[in-house]
Design a protein around this motif. Structure first.
Motif, PDB file in Angstrom:
ATOM      1  N   LEU A 199       0.769  -1.151   0.172  1.00 33.06           N
ATOM      2  CA  LEU A 199       0.010  -0.075   0.004  1.00 33.06           C
ATOM      3  C   LEU A 199       0.901   1.261   0.094  1.00 33.06           C
ATOM      4  O   LEU A 199       0.639   2.342  -0.791  1.00 33.06           O
ATOM      5  N   ALA A 200       1.956   1.291   0.654  1.00 33.95           N
ATOM      6  CA  ALA A 200       2.724   2.393   0.985  1.00 33.95           C
ATOM      7  C   ALA A 200       3.383   2.496  -0.484  1.00 33.95           C
ATOM      8  O   ALA A 200       3.564   3.847  -0.943  1.00 33.95           O
ATOM      9  N   CYS A 201       3.937   1.639  -1.260  1.00 33.89           N
ATOM     10  CA  CYS A 201       4.577   1.649  -2.486  1.00 33.89           C
ATOM     11  C   CYS A 201       3.681   2.210  -3.485  1.00 33.89           C
ATOM     12  O   CYS A 201       4.061   3.156  -4.225  1.00 33.89           O
ATOM     13  N   TRP A 202       2.343   1.845  -3.408  1.00 26.88           N
ATOM     14  CA  TRP A 202       1.488   2.360  -4.649  1.00 26.88           C
ATOM     15  C   TRP A 202       0.967   3.732  -4.118  1.00 26.88           C
ATOM     16  O   TRP A 202       0.721   4.682  -5.236  1.00 26.88           O
ATOM     17  N   VAL A 203       0.910   4.145  -2.922  1.00 27.29           N
ATOM     18  CA  VAL A 203       0.504   5.605  -2.367  1.00 27.29           C
ATOM     19  C   VAL A 203       1.780   6.557  -2.961  1.00 27.29           C
ATOM     20  O   VAL A 203       1.404   7.339  -3.770  1.00 27.29           O
ATOM     21  N   PHE A 204       2.898   5.932  -2.810  1.00 28.91           N
ATOM     22  CA  PHE A 204       4.172   6.761  -3.120  1.00 28.91           C
ATOM     23  C   PHE A 204       4.199   7.082  -4.780  1.00 28.91           C
ATOM     24  O   PHE A 204       4.123   8.198  -5.514  1.00 28.91           O
ATOM     25  N   THR A 205       3.781   5.836  -5.498  1.00 27.20           N
ATOM     26  CA  THR A 205       3.674   5.895  -7.071  1.00 27.20           C
ATOM     27  C   THR A 205       2.646   6.853  -7.339  1.00 27.20           C
ATOM     28  O   THR A 205       2.795   7.544  -8.535  1.00 27.20           O
ATOM     29  N   TYR A 206       1.492   6.800  -6.858  1.00 22.76           N
ATOM     30  CA  TYR A 206       0.440   7.654  -7.217  1.00 22.76           C
ATOM     31  C   TYR A 206       0.682   9.126  -6.844  1.00 22.76           C
ATOM     32  O   TYR A 206       0.395   9.790  -8.060  1.00 22.76           O
ATOM     33  N   PHE A 207       1.461   9.638  -5.820  1.00 27.33           N
ATOM     34  CA  PHE A 207       1.686  10.876  -5.796  1.00 27.33           C
ATOM     35  C   PHE A 207       2.984  11.346  -6.400  1.00 27.33           C
ATOM     36  O   PHE A 207       3.326  12.577  -6.665  1.00 27.33           O
ATOM     37  N   LEU A 372      16.254   2.613  -6.450  1.00 26.78           N
ATOM     38  CA  LEU A 372      16.513   1.951  -7.869  1.00 26.78           C
ATOM     39  C   LEU A 372      15.295   1.540  -8.349  1.00 26.78           C
ATOM     40  O   LEU A 372      14.761   1.596  -9.781  1.00 26.78           O
ATOM     41  N   SER A 373      14.502   0.797  -7.726  1.00 25.04           N
ATOM     42  CA  SER A 373      13.045   0.250  -8.054  1.00 25.04           C
ATOM     43  C   SER A 373      12.041   1.444  -8.241  1.00 25.04           C
ATOM     44  O   SER A 373      11.029   1.158  -9.134  1.00 25.04           O
ATOM     45  N   VAL A 374      12.220   2.473  -7.360  1.00 31.60           N
ATOM     46  CA  VAL A 374      10.955   3.460  -7.283  1.00 31.60           C
ATOM     47  C   VAL A 374      10.861   4.003  -8.764  1.00 31.60           C
ATOM     48  O   VAL A 374       9.751   4.323  -9.140  1.00 31.60           O
ATOM     49  N   ASP A 375      12.194   4.564  -9.252  1.00 28.05           N
ATOM     50  CA  ASP A 375      12.033   5.128 -10.565  1.00 28.05           C
ATOM     51  C   ASP A 375      11.545   4.313 -11.602  1.00 28.05           C
ATOM     52  O   ASP A 375      10.747   4.737 -12.443  1.00 28.05           O
ATOM     53  N   THR A 376      11.750   3.062 -11.599  1.00 25.78           N
ATOM     54  CA  THR A 376      11.445   2.157 -12.662  1.00 25.78           C
ATOM     55  C   THR A 376       9.869   1.954 -12.500  1.00 25.78           C
ATOM     56  O   THR A 376       9.195   2.049 -13.721  1.00 25.78           O
ATOM     57  N   ASP A 377       9.357   1.916 -11.255  1.00 24.71           N
ATOM     58  CA  ASP A 377       8.128   1.741 -10.773  1.00 24.71           C
ATOM     59  C   ASP A 377       7.194   2.592 -11.417  1.00 24.71           C
ATOM     60  O   ASP A 377       6.137   2.616 -12.210  1.00 24.71           O
TER      61      ASP A 377
END
Length: 583
Positions: A199-207, A372-377
């Motif tokens: 959930l935290a990862c998808w929230v970060f991706t959204y914003f 590293l994974s945040v940017d790609t995601d």
């Protein structure tokens, strides 16, 4: 000046598609995307496994004849059309628009890689405990066969007695993080801790992407640069560890016999496609936010160089630490060298736990892994959303529509990805990784792109477009690569993939059932079949004789550069006439 004003008016009138505020934003986002996990956990292991320093020969050669030409081709398509990876083909080669739909399906599978970020966040949280849980065997999840780091120096003396043991790091990964079930048939329950991380990862991706390139570019200023800081810190620490140079020896020692193995060349080509983000539509979308006159030719060369250099340096970071761990355990480096999740979540955490100040080095490593994974995601999700919005501009390019659409996508895939954080989630992820995101897709798309652009649309037209945008005419070398070398290598790779195909298994202890492999092939074909299906459908629906239909669909505009200049002149005349009438 007039051209810029007209472009701005067109963007505002069409819902403000967006554009990079500066060249730096584009470079950072692309660099953050192409420099990802493959540079850290895949390239070093491939280098060691496939001949050490000798692997750099096929890797470097294929980077020159495949990587850079394809990078330039895809970047120039996006910059010229100013469209996403679906609608860009309607301006160049409508017959090949199935490539864009194939990319669209592929992106849906790519979303699953957010689970790696979830695991890294989980490890990061445990890194702040007073004692690292993967270093000891006195935890509730450990078995009687667990071997802690304190026991590892006695490995060689008691080797016959320890054949059935497992390391504390392995048990933490398999029993605490994943809680692995017996197989894909047993999904089990959702792991609520991993679900919270998801959930935290998808929230970060959204914003990161909810405002389009305006928000994602700002995020990239930190997420694209921070991993390099961590990489430098870990490099310096790794090179100063005892046994580091023995690990680097294993990494770079050249075994020239490996060059005669065709599989080594296939692995090198596959790594080029993965690490350069080729044939995935990503480069096309990111370049579409550039100014028309941006020098994509120069950008291509520098970004490819940055990517390969990062992969090479990451090898020193990884193998210096593996050499240290091998010395501490009294074994050879080849017994501890791993790739993928095994390296990131077993070998490296185990190695950092042996260092002085283990918590600090563990936190550094997992922070690097996360960013590293945040940017790609978030770039993967942004490219998908941008392409869908370009496909339906009237529906999505209205105030507030983008934010709602992004929220629907992120929420939906959070719910779908809950299957990945079940007890059998690792089996689902491995299935998607093996089939849905296979290198077979990249080979087919590379072949299709070159046939569509270098043959149907025309390599000379592509070169004219690049010259018009950059003021530099690419060498005839690129034309040769697009027309002959890349299609030939792709075709050979497709054949070899089918010949060497084996059913999916995990560590030779679990073989996937037949229905799972059938599901995997369905995922694989669901993306690549879009290319012939779309072409066949368009040929049936377009009016005219077969030759007329083929001519219209393969090359709708005879000379796109001349047409663009004529449109600019017409726009200039209209603007001058309008201003004269108002005065």
């Amino acid at each position: 000046m007039n051209r810029e004003r007209r472009r701005g008016e067109n963007q505002r009138g069409d819902g403000d598609r967006g554009q990079w505020a500066s060249k730096t934003e584009y470079i950072l986002v692309v660099a953050g995307n192409v420099v990802g996990l493959g540079n850290v956990w895949r390239f070093p292991y491939l280098c060691y496994k496939n001949g050490g320093g000798a692997f750099l020969v096929p890797y470097g050669l294929l980077a020159v004849v495949v990587g850079i030409p394809l990078f330039l081709l895809e970047s120039s398509v996006g910059q010229y059309t100013q469209e996403g990876f679906i609608t860009c083909w309607s301006k160049l080669c409508p017959l090949a628009q199935g490539i864009g739909y194939g990319h669209c399906v592929m992106k849906l599978y790519d979303f699953s890689y957010i689970i790696i970020q979830v695991w890294a966040v989980f490890y990061l949280v445990f890194s702040f405990r007073s004692q690292l849980p993967w270093a000891t065997c006195n935890n509730t999840w450990n078995t009687a066969n667990c071997m802690s780091l304190q026991m590892s120096p006695n490995l060689t003396a008691n080797q016959p007695m320890l054949t059935n043991t497992t390391s504390a790091a392995t048990e933490f990964w398999e029993r605490r993080v994943l809680a692995m079930s017996a197989g894909i048939e047993e999904l089990g329950s959702v792991r609520w801790e991993l679900a919270l991380c998801l959930l935290a990862c998808w929230v970060f991706t959204y914003f990161s992407i909810w405002k389009g390139v305006r928000s994602s570019a700002k995020v990239a200023y930190f997420t694209a640069t921070f991993p390099y800081v961590m990489l430098l810190i870990l490099l310096i620490r790794g090179l100063t560890l005892p046994g580091a140079w023995e690990g680097i020896y294993y990494y770079l020692y050249p075994d020239l016999n490996g060059l005669a193995n065709l599989e080594v060349w296939i692995e090198a080509g596959s790594q080029i496609c993965y690490s350069y983000s080729l044939t995935s539509g990503t480069l096309c979308v990111l370049s579409s936010y550039n100014e028309y006159k941006n020098n994509c030719y120069r950008d291509c060369l520098w970004l490819c160089l940055l990517n390969s250099a990062t992969s090479f340096v990451a090898g020193f970071v990884v193998f210096s630490v593996l050499g240290f761990m091998a010395q501490k355990q009294g074994v050879t480096v080849d017994t501890v060298a791993e790739s993928g999740p095994g390296l990131a979540f077993i070998a490296y955490p185990q190695a950092t736990a042996m260092m002085p100040f283990p918590h600090f080095w563990t936190v550094c490593f997992f922070l690097m892994l996360i960013f590293l994974s945040v940017d790609t995601d978030f770039v993967t999700v942004e490219c998908f959303i941008a392409s869908i919005r370009d496909l339906f501009p009237k529906l999505f390019r209205k105030p507030g529509r983008r934010e709602i659409f992004v929220l629907i996508i992120c929420s939906s895939f959070f719910l779908i990805h809950l299957t990945l954080v079940t007890e059998g989630g690792i089996y689902i992820f491995q299935l998607i990784d093996y089939y849905g995101c296979t290198r077979y897709f990249h080979y087919v798309m590379a072949l299709s792109e070159c046939l569509a652009l270098a043959w149907a649309f025309g390599a000379d037209c592509v070169i004219n477009i690049i010259e018009d945008m950059t003021g530099q005419r690419p060498s005839v070398y690129f034309k040769v690569c697009w027309r002959y070398i890349i299609p030939l290598l792709s075709l050979i790779s497709i054949i070899l993939y089918l010949v060497d195909y084996t059913h999916l298994r995990i560590n030779d202890r679990y073989v996937y059932p037949s229905w799972a492999n059938a599901l995997g092939w369905t995922m694989l074909l669901s993306s690549v079949v879009m290319v012939p299906l779309w072409a066949a459908g368009q040929m049936c629906l377009t009016a005219g004789t077969f030759r007329q239909r083929l001519s219209i669909l393969r090359h709708p505009v005879e000379d796109p550069v001349s047409q663009r200049r004529k449109m600019e002149e017409d726009g200039m005349h209209v603007e001058l006439r309008t201003s004269a009438e108002t005065t």
